[in-house]
Design a protein around this motif. Structure first.
Motif, PDB file in Angstrom:
ATOM      1  N   TYR A   4       0.838  -1.205   0.000  1.00  0.00           N
ATOM      2  CA  TYR A   4       0.000   0.000   0.000  1.00  0.00           C
ATOM      3  C   TYR A   4       0.870   1.251   0.000  1.00  0.00           C
ATOM      4  O   TYR A   4       0.632   2.179  -0.776  1.00  0.00           O
ATOM      5  CB  TYR A   4      -0.931   0.004   1.217  1.00  0.00           C
ATOM      6  N   ARG A   5       1.869   1.275   0.852  1.00  0.00           N
ATOM      7  CA  ARG A   5       2.738   2.463   0.932  1.00  0.00           C
ATOM      8  C   ARG A   5       3.550   2.641  -0.339  1.00  0.00           C
ATOM      9  O   ARG A   5       3.782   3.762  -0.789  1.00  0.00           O
ATOM     10  CB  ARG A   5       3.634   2.383   2.155  1.00  0.00           C
ATOM     11  N   LYS A   6       3.996   1.556  -0.937  1.00  0.00           N
ATOM     12  CA  LYS A   6       4.733   1.653  -2.201  1.00  0.00           C
ATOM     13  C   LYS A   6       3.853   2.247  -3.287  1.00  0.00           C
ATOM     14  O   LYS A   6       4.279   3.123  -4.039  1.00  0.00           O
ATOM     15  CB  LYS A   6       5.232   0.272  -2.641  1.00  0.00           C
ATOM     16  N   ARG A   7       2.617   1.753  -3.364  1.00  0.00           N
ATOM     17  CA  ARG A   7       1.690   2.269  -4.380  1.00  0.00           C
ATOM     18  C   ARG A   7       1.367   3.741  -4.113  1.00  0.00           C
ATOM     19  O   ARG A   7       1.304   4.546  -5.035  1.00  0.00           O
ATOM     20  CB  ARG A   7       0.415   1.444  -4.407  1.00  0.00           C
ATOM     21  N   GLU A   8       1.148   4.091  -2.857  1.00  0.00           N
ATOM     22  CA  GLU A   8       0.844   5.477  -2.503  1.00  0.00           C
ATOM     23  C   GLU A   8       2.006   6.393  -2.883  1.00  0.00           C
ATOM     24  O   GLU A   8       1.802   7.467  -3.448  1.00  0.00           O
ATOM     25  CB  GLU A   8       0.560   5.564  -1.004  1.00  0.00           C
ATOM     26  N   THR A   9       3.228   5.969  -2.613  1.00  0.00           N
ATOM     27  CA  THR A   9       4.405   6.760  -2.972  1.00  0.00           C
ATOM     28  C   THR A   9       4.513   6.909  -4.481  1.00  0.00           C
ATOM     29  O   THR A   9       4.762   8.003  -5.003  1.00  0.00           O
ATOM     30  CB  THR A   9       5.676   6.104  -2.403  1.00  0.00           C
ATOM     31  N   ARG A  10       4.289   5.817  -5.201  1.00  0.00           N
ATOM     32  CA  ARG A  10       4.345   5.859  -6.669  1.00  0.00           C
ATOM     33  C   ARG A  10       3.288   6.808  -7.226  1.00  0.00           C
ATOM     34  O   ARG A  10       3.557   7.605  -8.129  1.00  0.00           O
ATOM     35  CB  ARG A  10       4.134   4.452  -7.222  1.00  0.00           C
ATOM     36  N   ASP A  11       2.074   6.747  -6.688  1.00  0.00           N
ATOM     37  CA  ASP A  11       1.003   7.639  -7.133  1.00  0.00           C
ATOM     38  C   ASP A  11       1.366   9.096  -6.906  1.00  0.00           C
ATOM     39  O   ASP A  11       1.131   9.953  -7.769  1.00  0.00           O
ATOM     40  CB  ASP A  11      -0.312   7.324  -6.421  1.00  0.00           C
ATOM     41  N   LYS A  12       1.940   9.402  -5.758  1.00  0.00           N
ATOM     42  CA  LYS A  12       2.327  10.788  -5.465  1.00  0.00           C
ATOM     43  C   LYS A  12       3.372  11.283  -6.447  1.00  0.00           C
ATOM     44  O   LYS A  12       3.319  12.430  -6.895  1.00  0.00           O
ATOM     45  CB  LYS A  12       2.839  10.899  -4.027  1.00  0.00           C
ATOM     46  N   ILE A  13       4.321  10.439  -6.789  1.00  0.00           N
ATOM     47  CA  ILE A  13       5.351  10.824  -7.757  1.00  0.00           C
ATOM     48  C   ILE A  13       4.715  11.067  -9.126  1.00  0.00           C
ATOM     49  O   ILE A  13       5.007  12.067  -9.794  1.00  0.00           O
ATOM     50  CB  ILE A  13       6.446   9.743  -7.837  1.00  0.00           C
ATOM     51  N   ILE A  14       3.832  10.173  -9.538  1.00  0.00           N
ATOM     52  CA  ILE A  14       3.178  10.319 -10.847  1.00  0.00           C
ATOM     53  C   ILE A  14       2.345  11.598 -10.893  1.00  0.00           C
ATOM     54  O   ILE A  14       2.439  12.385 -11.842  1.00  0.00           O
ATOM     55  CB  ILE A  14       2.305   9.088 -11.160  1.00  0.00           C
ATOM     56  N   PHE A  15       1.529  11.825  -9.870  1.00  0.00           N
ATOM     57  CA  PHE A  15       0.662  13.005  -9.886  1.00  0.00           C
ATOM     58  C   PHE A  15       1.462  14.294  -9.732  1.00  0.00           C
ATOM     59  O   PHE A  15       1.114  15.313 -10.329  1.00  0.00           O
ATOM     60  CB  PHE A  15      -0.429  12.880  -8.825  1.00  0.00           C
ATOM     61  N   GLY A  16       2.547  14.241  -8.985  1.00  0.00           N
ATOM     62  CA  GLY A  16       3.429  15.406  -8.912  1.00  0.00           C
ATOM     63  C   GLY A  16       4.035  15.716 -10.272  1.00  0.00           C
ATOM     64  O   GLY A  16       4.160  16.878 -10.665  1.00  0.00           O
ATOM     65  N   GLY A  17       4.372  14.670 -10.998  1.00  0.00           N
ATOM     66  CA  GLY A  17       4.904  14.850 -12.351  1.00  0.00           C
ATOM     67  C   GLY A  17       3.899  15.497 -13.282  1.00  0.00           C
ATOM     68  O   GLY A  17       4.263  16.298 -14.150  1.00  0.00           O
ATOM     69  N   LEU A  18       2.629  15.180 -13.099  1.00  0.00           N
ATOM     70  CA  LEU A  18       1.591  15.805 -13.923  1.00  0.00           C
ATOM     71  C   LEU A  18       1.504  17.303 -13.643  1.00  0.00           C
ATOM     72  O   LEU A  18       1.318  18.100 -14.570  1.00  0.00           O
ATOM     73  CB  LEU A  18       0.235  15.141 -13.674  1.00  0.00           C
ATOM     74  N   ILE A  19       1.630  17.680 -12.394  1.00  0.00           N
ATOM     75  CA  ILE A  19       1.609  19.105 -12.034  1.00  0.00           C
ATOM     76  C   ILE A  19       2.765  19.826 -12.730  1.00  0.00           C
ATOM     77  O   ILE A  19       2.594  20.904 -13.310  1.00  0.00           O
ATOM     78  CB  ILE A  19       1.694  19.284 -10.502  1.00  0.00           C
ATOM     79  N   ILE A  20       3.938  19.216 -12.699  1.00  0.00           N
ATOM     80  CA  ILE A  20       5.107  19.812 -13.343  1.00  0.00           C
ATOM     81  C   ILE A  20       4.911  19.865 -14.855  1.00  0.00           C
ATOM     82  O   ILE A  20       5.173  20.884 -15.490  1.00  0.00           O
ATOM     83  CB  ILE A  20       6.375  19.033 -12.959  1.00  0.00           C
ATOM     84  N   LYS A  21       4.423  18.767 -15.441  1.00  0.00           N
ATOM     85  CA  LYS A  21       4.196  18.704 -16.895  1.00  0.00           C
ATOM     86  C   LYS A  21       3.216  19.793 -17.343  1.00  0.00           C
ATOM     87  O   LYS A  21       3.336  20.346 -18.427  1.00  0.00           O
ATOM     88  CB  LYS A  21       3.672  17.329 -17.278  1.00  0.00           C
ATOM     89  N   ALA A  22       2.249  20.095 -16.494  1.00  0.00           N
ATOM     90  CA  ALA A  22       1.246  21.115 -16.827  1.00  0.00           C
ATOM     91  C   ALA A  22       1.787  22.534 -16.656  1.00  0.00           C
ATOM     92  O   ALA A  22       1.090  23.493 -16.964  1.00  0.00           O
ATOM     93  CB  ALA A  22       0.006  20.924 -15.953  1.00  0.00           C
TER      94      ALA A  22
END
Length: 75
Positions: A4-22
């Motif tokens: 669960y924590r691994k997935r949560e960390t991965r999701d945060k990295i992905i969504f943070g990347g979307l903010i940067i990409k935008a």
């Protein structure tokens, strides 16, 4: 670390990347949250949703083209 924590960390990295990409890296956090809440209220079967989806897909395609172009330059 639990799955669960691994997935949560991965999701945060992905969504943070979307903010940067935008291009919103320096945007105010309250603004970002407000924009995301507003976006969550757009029903998927509307023209507004389809238009935003189209913009996002074009951005991903452009990013893929840039990545492919850059890798060709390295060869």
């Amino acid at each position: 670390m639990t799955n669960y924590r691994k997935r949560e960390t991965r999701d945060k990295i992905i969504f943070g990347g979307l903010i940067i990409k935008a291009g919103l890296r320096k945007a105010d956090r309250a603004f970002l949250l407000g924009a995301l809440i507003e976006a969550s209220r757009i029903p998927p079967d509307t023209e507004q949703y389809r238009q935003l989806h189209k913009i996002g897909m074009e951005a991903f395609r452009n990013d893929a083209r840039m990545t492919n172009s850059e890798s060709k330059d390295l060869t």
